[in-house]
Design an enzyme around this catalytic site. Structure first.
Site, PDB file in Angstrom:
ATOM      1  N   CYS A 265      59.149  80.764 -17.681  1.00  0.00           N
ATOM      2  CA  CYS A 265      57.921  80.000 -17.658  1.00  0.00           C
ATOM      3  C   CYS A 265      57.098  80.650 -18.617  1.00  0.00           C
ATOM      4  O   CYS A 265      56.642  80.277 -19.849  1.00  0.00           O
ATOM      5  CB  CYS A 265      57.163  79.825 -16.475  1.00  0.00           C
ATOM      6  SG  CYS A 265      58.250  78.602 -15.387  1.00  0.00           S
TER       7      CYS A 265
HETATM    8  P1  NAD Z   1      66.707  74.345 -15.444  1.00  0.00           P
HETATM    9  O1  NAD Z   1      67.142  74.636 -16.601  1.00  0.00           O
HETATM   10  O2  NAD Z   1      66.974  75.256 -14.469  1.00  0.00           O
HETATM   11  O3  NAD Z   1      67.203  72.907 -15.004  1.00  0.00           O
HETATM   12  C1  NAD Z   1      67.167  71.798 -15.728  1.00  0.00           C
HETATM   13  C2  NAD Z   1      68.352  70.862 -15.276  1.00  0.00           C
HETATM   14  O4  NAD Z   1      68.109  69.605 -16.049  1.00  0.00           O
HETATM   15  C3  NAD Z   1      69.558  71.450 -15.522  1.00  0.00           C
HETATM   16  O5  NAD Z   1      70.502  71.527 -14.470  1.00  0.00           O
HETATM   17  C4  NAD Z   1      69.986  70.393 -16.798  1.00  0.00           C
HETATM   18  O6  NAD Z   1      71.332  70.283 -16.871  1.00  0.00           O
HETATM   19  C5  NAD Z   1      69.259  68.954 -16.241  1.00  0.00           C
HETATM   20  N1  NAD Z   1      69.254  68.087 -17.197  1.00  0.00           N
HETATM   21  C6  NAD Z   1      69.015  68.234 -18.802  1.00  0.00           C
HETATM   22  N2  NAD Z   1      68.615  67.058 -19.410  1.00  0.00           N
HETATM   23  C7  NAD Z   1      69.259  66.108 -18.293  1.00  0.00           C
HETATM   24  C8  NAD Z   1      69.203  64.554 -18.231  1.00  0.00           C
HETATM   25  N3  NAD Z   1      69.078  63.862 -19.416  1.00  0.00           N
HETATM   26  N4  NAD Z   1      69.424  64.047 -17.060  1.00  0.00           N
HETATM   27  C9  NAD Z   1      69.583  64.848 -15.770  1.00  0.00           C
HETATM   28  N5  NAD Z   1      69.360  66.265 -15.979  1.00  0.00           N
HETATM   29  C10 NAD Z   1      69.502  66.814 -16.990  1.00  0.00           C
HETATM   30  O7  NAD Z   1      64.937  74.316 -15.467  1.00  0.00           O
HETATM   31  P2  NAD Z   1      63.972  74.597 -14.461  1.00  0.00           P
HETATM   32  O8  NAD Z   1      63.742  76.195 -14.283  1.00  0.00           O
HETATM   33  O9  NAD Z   1      64.241  74.073 -13.126  1.00  0.00           O
HETATM   34  O10 NAD Z   1      62.700  74.130 -15.081  1.00  0.00           O
HETATM   35  C11 NAD Z   1      62.507  72.685 -15.353  1.00  0.00           C
HETATM   36  C12 NAD Z   1      60.911  72.431 -15.806  1.00  0.00           C
HETATM   37  O11 NAD Z   1      60.151  72.899 -14.791  1.00  0.00           O
HETATM   38  C13 NAD Z   1      60.895  73.089 -16.967  1.00  0.00           C
HETATM   39  O12 NAD Z   1      59.860  72.377 -17.749  1.00  0.00           O
HETATM   40  C14 NAD Z   1      60.064  74.360 -16.656  1.00  0.00           C
HETATM   41  O13 NAD Z   1      59.147  74.734 -17.547  1.00  0.00           O
HETATM   42  C15 NAD Z   1      59.285  73.828 -15.362  1.00  0.00           C
HETATM   43  N6  NAD Z   1      59.045  74.753 -14.338  1.00  0.00           N
HETATM   44  C16 NAD Z   1      59.907  75.981 -13.860  1.00  0.00           C
HETATM   45  C17 NAD Z   1      59.684  76.758 -12.834  1.00  0.00           C
HETATM   46  C18 NAD Z   1      60.521  77.890 -12.527  1.00  0.00           C
HETATM   47  O14 NAD Z   1      60.318  78.710 -11.940  1.00  0.00           O
HETATM   48  N7  NAD Z   1      61.851  77.726 -12.901  1.00  0.00           N
HETATM   49  C19 NAD Z   1      58.246  76.977 -12.398  1.00  0.00           C
HETATM   50  C20 NAD Z   1      57.285  75.735 -12.640  1.00  0.00           C
HETATM   51  C21 NAD Z   1      57.687  74.807 -13.715  1.00  0.00           C
END
Ligand code: NAD
Length: 429
Positions: A265
């Site tokens: 993040c």
């Molecule tokens: P991640 O990469 O772990 O997970 C994203 C998932 O989305 C993956 O499994 C990917 O295969 C899937 N994906 C991509 N395109 C897709 C589609 N078209 N249809 C279905 N699935 C699809 O990401 P994350 O860490 O979970 O983060 C997700 C969002 O949340 C980001 O914007 C991030 O900035 C935000 N966020 C993350 C956190 C954190 O701690 N990880 C905290 C707050 C906000």
């Protein structure tokens, strides 16, 4: 309610399991068959404490996973978008996953007659939900935002390692909506949460997330800059932080100096905000400095190791901690990455260890002649001439470092443990 969750990574998996536990019927969708299969077999696709137990409880009665976005969206009332928003090469936000997820939702909504609410949970720069996601959905569905479907933004504030606690007991929930009907659906959806709730417009909700992460990153770079100076003056930066933290206007959290912030993040979100501000003609002077201070910290670890051992060429360095923080297997933008790269340039051999992050790190740094992965932290220590502590896993406190040089980048060792290490040096203390 019937909920679909698009993306089953760190945010999507927790959101899906959490709402399922609260009694909703949840289907989560991913493009990655492996993650879908794991969830359906009650196995978390990521490491997060408490998630195995939660999945065991809710799969399959309340939660299932699928590759079929059309069916998942059609059969739900509310869809969360939880796909990744990484940095593009120029540091701006890469919205390709948001676009494809939105197009998939739109195609599914084409044949749906009832009002559907889409909630953006991915971190997106202000304006994205309305001008990118809602536009893609409208284009693919032929429907109108605010009339046939509602577009909302609920930023995610979970901390990896404490994500389940944060889901069930959040400090606050920020809800961005632009029409009354959507707001009512979200009020119902979040009615089981008793924390403070702030209702704002969509753009403001998007900005609150960037403002929060950028502020926390600023606190870290502030204390790192001060810590670098304090060390030269023989002042313990942690005592300084304790003193500052007693002031309720400041608070003690995020004042731990060290080898810099990482993770999925802060680096990418600060970078996306810098890029957005620049594109609008603003010079983000403070954020530029935050990133610059942060970028310098990892190299200090290597410089201290060199100072203490002479040349690192031909020496073995134990890299303890690869995840960007304890409690997760997430290595995205971890300080361990630039440290490993810098070590490789010195000609040092690396013996790396992390309780959870090794498999992810191996994908980026495969084992080779110059890099091996230890089975235990103690093995990494025993094989090394100098040890770099890069993640503050609590178990690193109880190891036997003997008389090896130990450079601590995260204040891993408490005062009692440090006393047992003959050659200990903190990065900023
Ligand atoms: P991640 O990469 O772990 O997970 C994203 C998932 O989305 C993956 O499994 C990917 O295969 C899937 N994906 C991509 N395109 C897709 C589609 N078209 N249809 C279905 N699935 C699809 O990401 P994350 O860490 O979970 O983060 C997700 C969002 O949340 C980001 O914007 C991030 O900035 C935000 N966020 C993350 C956190 C954190 O701690 N990880 C905290 C707050 C906000």
């Amino acid at each position: 309610m019937k909920i679909s969750v698009i993306g089953t990574g760190y945010v999507g998996a927790i959101t899906a399991a959490g709402f399922a536990k609260l009694g909703h019927d949840v289907v989560c969708v991913d493009v990655d068959q492996r993650k879908v299969d794991l969830i359906n077999s009650k196995t978390p696709p990521i490491f997060e404490e408490g998630l195995p137990e939660l999945l065991a409880e809710v799969v399959p009665s309340k939660l299932s996973a699928t590759l079929d976005i059309a069916k998942a969206v059609r059969e739900s009332e509310v869809t969360f978008i939880c796909v990744g928003t990484p940095s593009a090469k120029d540091g701006s936000i890469d919205l390709s996953y948001i676009r494809s997820a939105s197009a998939g939702i739109g195609a599914a909504l084409k044949g749906k007659t009832d009002f559907h609410v889409v909630i953006m949970k991915s971190t997106v720069v202000p304006g994205t939900s309305d001008t990118v996601a809602a536009v893609e959905i409208a284009k693919a569905s032929g429907k109108t935002a605010g009339k046939d479907f509602g577009m909302a933004m609920v930023p995610e504030f979970l901390r990896e390692g404490k994500a389940i606690e944060d889901f069930f007991e959040p400090d606050r929930i920020v809800v961005g909506t632009s029409d009354e009907k959507t707001r009512q659906v979200l009020e119902k959806l979040f009615s089981q949460f008793s924390c403070a709730k702030l209702y704002v417009d969509v753009k403001t909700a998007e900005m609150i997330k960037y403002a929060s992460n950028s502020f926390l990153a600023t606190k870290i770079s502030f204390i790192n800059e001060l810590g670098n100076f304090c060390k030269t003056q023989g002042i313990d930066t942690y005592n300084v932080a304790d003193g500052m933290g007693l002031d309720t206007r400041i608070g003690r959290k995020f004042l731990n100096s060290g080898c810099g912030f990482g993770g999925s993040c802060f680096p990418k979100d600060v970078s996306a905000l810098q890029s957005l501000m620049k594109s609008k003609g603003f010079a983000p002077m403070l954020l530029d400095a935050v990133m610059e201070v942060n970028a310098r910290q990892p190299a200090k670890m290597v410089a201290i190791a060199q100072k203490r051992t002479g040349s690192l060429s031909g020496k073995t360095v134990g890299l303890l901690g690869l995840a960007f923080k304890p409690g997760t297997d997430d290595i995205r933008d971890s300080p361990a990455i630039p440290i490993a790269e810098a070590l490789q340039k010195t000609g040092a051999k690396i013996v790396a260890y992390d309780p959870e992050g090794m498999e992810n790190f191996k994908r980026k740094f495969p084992a080779s002649g110059g890099l091996e992965y230890a089975k235990t932290a103690q093995e990494a220590i025993d094989k090394s001439d100098v040890i770099l502590l890069v993640t503050d896993w609590p178990q690193f406190n109880t190891l036997n470092y003997g008389s090896k040089n130990v450079i601590d980048g995260k204040n891993c060792l408490d005062y009692a443990s440090r006393k047992k290490v003959k050659n200990y040096e903190g990065i900023c203390w």
